[in-house]
Structure formats: structure tokens, C-alpha cells
Design a protein around this motif. Structure first.
Motif, mmCIF file in Angstrom:
data_model
loop_
_atom_site.group_PDB
_atom_site.id
_atom_site.type_symbol
_atom_site.label_atom_id
_atom_site.label_comp_id
_atom_site.label_asym_id
_atom_site.label_seq_id
_atom_site.Cartn_x
_atom_site.Cartn_y
_atom_site.Cartn_z
ATOM 1 N N UNK A 107 31.138 -26.337 -72.070
ATOM 2 C CA UNK A 107 31.643 -26.165 -73.428
ATOM 3 C C UNK A 107 32.856 -27.064 -73.682
ATOM 4 N N UNK A 108 33.757 -27.171 -72.712
ATOM 5 C CA UNK A 108 34.996 -27.934 -72.899
ATOM 6 C C UNK A 108 34.761 -29.444 -72.861
ATOM 7 N N UNK A 109 33.802 -29.877 -72.071
ATOM 8 C CA UNK A 109 33.430 -31.285 -72.058
ATOM 9 C C UNK A 109 34.345 -32.210 -71.280
ATOM 10 N N UNK A 110 34.243 -33.484 -71.632
ATOM 11 C CA UNK A 110 34.918 -34.558 -70.890
ATOM 12 C C UNK A 110 36.438 -34.435 -70.886
ATOM 13 N N UNK A 111 37.017 -33.883 -71.955
ATOM 14 C CA UNK A 111 38.472 -33.751 -72.014
ATOM 15 C C UNK A 111 38.986 -32.861 -70.881
ATOM 16 N N UNK A 112 38.284 -31.775 -70.592
ATOM 17 C CA UNK A 112 38.698 -30.893 -69.497
ATOM 18 C C UNK A 112 38.498 -31.580 -68.151
ATOM 19 N N UNK A 113 37.388 -32.242 -67.975
ATOM 20 C CA UNK A 113 37.120 -32.958 -66.720
ATOM 21 C C UNK A 113 38.232 -33.977 -66.466
ATOM 22 N N UNK A 114 38.605 -34.709 -67.492
ATOM 23 C CA UNK A 114 39.663 -35.713 -67.369
ATOM 24 C C UNK A 114 41.004 -35.074 -67.006
ATOM 25 N N UNK A 115 41.359 -33.990 -67.692
ATOM 26 C CA UNK A 115 42.632 -33.310 -67.421
ATOM 27 C C UNK A 115 42.663 -32.752 -66.000
ATOM 28 N N UNK A 116 41.583 -32.134 -65.572
ATOM 29 C CA UNK A 116 41.530 -31.557 -64.232
ATOM 30 C C UNK A 116 41.577 -32.623 -63.138
ATOM 31 N N UNK A 117 41.049 -33.806 -63.427
ATOM 32 C CA UNK A 117 41.051 -34.874 -62.421
ATOM 33 C C UNK A 117 42.459 -35.363 -62.110
ATOM 34 N N UNK A 118 43.399 -35.052 -62.979
ATOM 35 C CA UNK A 118 44.793 -35.464 -62.778
ATOM 36 C C UNK A 118 45.609 -34.436 -61.987
ATOM 37 N N UNK A 119 45.009 -33.274 -61.733
ATOM 38 C CA UNK A 119 45.736 -32.195 -61.052
ATOM 39 C C UNK A 119 45.442 -32.195 -59.558
ATOM 40 N N UNK A 120 46.391 -31.707 -58.756
ATOM 41 C CA UNK A 120 46.138 -31.610 -57.317
ATOM 42 C C UNK A 120 45.166 -30.475 -56.997
ATOM 43 N N UNK A 121 44.629 -30.486 -55.784
ATOM 44 C CA UNK A 121 43.749 -29.415 -55.307
ATOM 45 C C UNK A 121 44.465 -28.079 -55.458
ATOM 46 N N UNK A 160 42.772 -21.382 -52.532
ATOM 47 C CA UNK A 160 42.253 -20.044 -52.803
ATOM 48 C C UNK A 160 43.436 -19.106 -53.080
ATOM 49 N N UNK A 161 43.322 -18.351 -54.165
ATOM 50 C CA UNK A 161 44.372 -17.405 -54.537
ATOM 51 C C UNK A 161 45.430 -17.981 -55.458
ATOM 52 N N UNK A 162 45.432 -19.283 -55.623
ATOM 53 C CA UNK A 162 46.425 -19.933 -56.479
ATOM 54 C C UNK A 162 45.860 -20.162 -57.874
ATOM 55 N N UNK A 163 46.708 -20.598 -58.801
ATOM 56 C CA UNK A 163 46.284 -20.828 -60.182
ATOM 57 C C UNK A 163 46.969 -22.066 -60.742
ATOM 58 N N UNK A 164 46.310 -22.677 -61.712
ATOM 59 C CA UNK A 164 46.895 -23.775 -62.470
ATOM 60 C C UNK A 164 46.443 -23.643 -63.919
ATOM 61 N N UNK A 165 47.068 -24.402 -64.803
ATOM 62 C CA UNK A 165 46.807 -24.274 -66.235
ATOM 63 C C UNK A 165 46.379 -25.610 -66.817
ATOM 64 N N UNK A 166 45.441 -25.549 -67.768
ATOM 65 C CA UNK A 166 45.029 -26.729 -68.527
ATOM 66 C C UNK A 166 44.844 -26.322 -69.984
ATOM 67 N N UNK A 167 44.606 -27.313 -70.807
ATOM 68 C CA UNK A 167 44.219 -27.028 -72.184
ATOM 69 C C UNK A 167 42.809 -26.439 -72.162
ATOM 70 N N UNK A 168 42.320 -26.043 -73.319
ATOM 71 C CA UNK A 168 40.998 -25.405 -73.411
ATOM 72 C C UNK A 168 40.207 -26.019 -74.564
ATOM 73 N N UNK A 169 39.832 -27.297 -74.433
ATOM 74 C CA UNK A 169 39.115 -27.940 -75.534
ATOM 75 C C UNK A 169 37.801 -27.230 -75.861
ATOM 76 N N UNK A 170 37.520 -27.125 -77.152
ATOM 77 C CA UNK A 170 36.264 -26.557 -77.655
ATOM 78 C C UNK A 170 36.068 -25.080 -77.318
ATOM 79 N N UNK A 171 37.142 -24.381 -76.981
ATOM 80 C CA UNK A 171 37.082 -22.945 -76.668
ATOM 81 C C UNK A 171 38.021 -22.188 -77.605
ATOM 82 N N UNK A 172 37.778 -20.896 -77.863
ATOM 83 C CA UNK A 172 38.616 -20.132 -78.795
ATOM 84 C C UNK A 172 39.906 -19.586 -78.163
#
Length: 183
Positions: free
Chosen positions: A50-64, A67-79
Motif C-alpha cells: 500500500x505504501x509503495x516505493x516511498x516507504x521502501x526508499x525511506x526504509x533503505x536509509x535506516x539501519x538494521x 528483534x524487540x526494537x522499533x523505528x519510525x517512518x512516514x506512512x505514505x498512502x495509509x490513513x
């Protein structure tokens, strides 16, 4: 239509519903994640599709993400405004690693909540973390999730746990009634 129940404490509310999680408005959706923040299975696949290429691109810039940890991104095309990605553990049928997996699942909730608090997010949307493709029994997933969320619900305007089936909703309600005194 959503089937819901909730226990209110002041303005805070924790509710359990059965609905399409990708159609619900909130500040953030908690998304089960792959450690490399790539498209996974289950809900993760649906979110990435649903989020598409924008999410893939944003996530590719983040480190690994461990397990048990969390990170934040934008939510393109989601409510929702943000995605709170958390790497859930794999259930191993309660063998000698079962206790570690349960502790890691609990840590997923704690990591997400810490990040949400840090960012000032007040309306959170959770799936049944670990109970999908990672195969945690709903009874165990519900107990861990509800124990953490009931302990912090007063810090948030709304915490919604959205289950994918009426059977799962029934299990989570049963656990909530038994252990947390919900109606």
C-alpha cells in the motif's frame, strides 16, 4: 463494520476491534517488521504494498532493527501519519527458547510505546504482534500485549488493537476479561 469493546480510564481508551487495520485512522500504525526493514510477510507485506516505493526508499536509509526494537517512518498512502516498525520474534512452540521469545515480544510493545511517547503520538493502532506469520498463540500474544498496554493506556488518547478475525478478537477479549478485569 468494526466489532469493538474497550475499557475507559479518564480520557484514555484501550479498545479491541476486528476490522481492516489498513483503513483505520490513527497517529501511528505498529507494523511487524523484518530486521532489514524490507517487505516481509502478512501485515508487513500489505503495508509495503500500500505504501509503495516511498516507504521502501525511506526504509533503505535506516539501519538494521534488532528483534524487540522499533523505528519510525512516514506512512505514505495509509490513513495514519507514521509507521512504528518493530521486529517481532518467531514463536518456537514453547521450547527452551520460548521464554526468550515471550520477553522479546513484550520488548516490542515497550520499544514502540517509548518511541510513540518520545514523538508525542497519542492514538496508536496495533495488530496482534507476533500472532500472525510468526505463529505466537493468540493467548500468549494477547497476555503480553495487554499487560504492557493496560499499564500505559492513561498516557495515550486511544490505543486500538485491531484483530484480523472474530476468533482472534474473542481470544483477546477472553484474556482481557480474565487477567485485566475488562467487561
Amino acid at each position: 463494520m468494526a466489532n469493538s469493546t474497550g475499557a475507559e480510564t479518564g480520557m484514555a481508551q484501550l479498545r479491541l476491534i476486528c476490522d481492516d487495520i489498513l483503513t483505520i485512522e490513527a497517529d501511528a500504525l505498529v507494523c511487524p517488521a523484518h530486521k532489514h526493514l524490507i517487505r516481509g510477510r502478512g501485515l508487513s507485506a500489505q503495508v509495503y504494498d500500500r505504501a509503495g516505493a516511498a516507504l521502501v526508499s525511506e526504509c533503505s536509509q535506516l539501519p538494521e532493527c534488532a528483534v524487540g526494537q522499533a523505528c519510525i517512518t512516514s506512512a505514505p498512502n495509509l490513513p495514519v501519519h507514521y509507521l512504528l516498525h518493530t521486529v517481532t520474534p518467531q514463536w518456537s512452540s514453547g521450547d527452551q527458547w520460548g521464554a526468550l521469545a515471550v520477553a522479546q515480544l513484550r520488548q516490542c510493545y515497550e520499544s514502540v510505546l517509548a518511541l510513540a511517547t518520545e514523538r508525542g503520538l497519542k492514538r496508536l493502532l496495533f495488530p496482534a504482534l507476533g500472532a500472525g506469520t510468526n505463529r505466537f498463540p493468540h493467548e500468549i500474544a494477547a497476555h503480553q500485549g495487554l499487560e504492557v498496554l493496560h499499564g500505559v493506556q492513561q498516557k495515550f488518547a486511544m490505543i486500538t488493537i485491531c484483530l484480523h478475525s472474530e476468533a482472534a478478537l474473542g481470544t483477546w477479549r477472553k484474556v482481557e476479561r480474565r487477567f485485566f478485569g475488562a467487561p
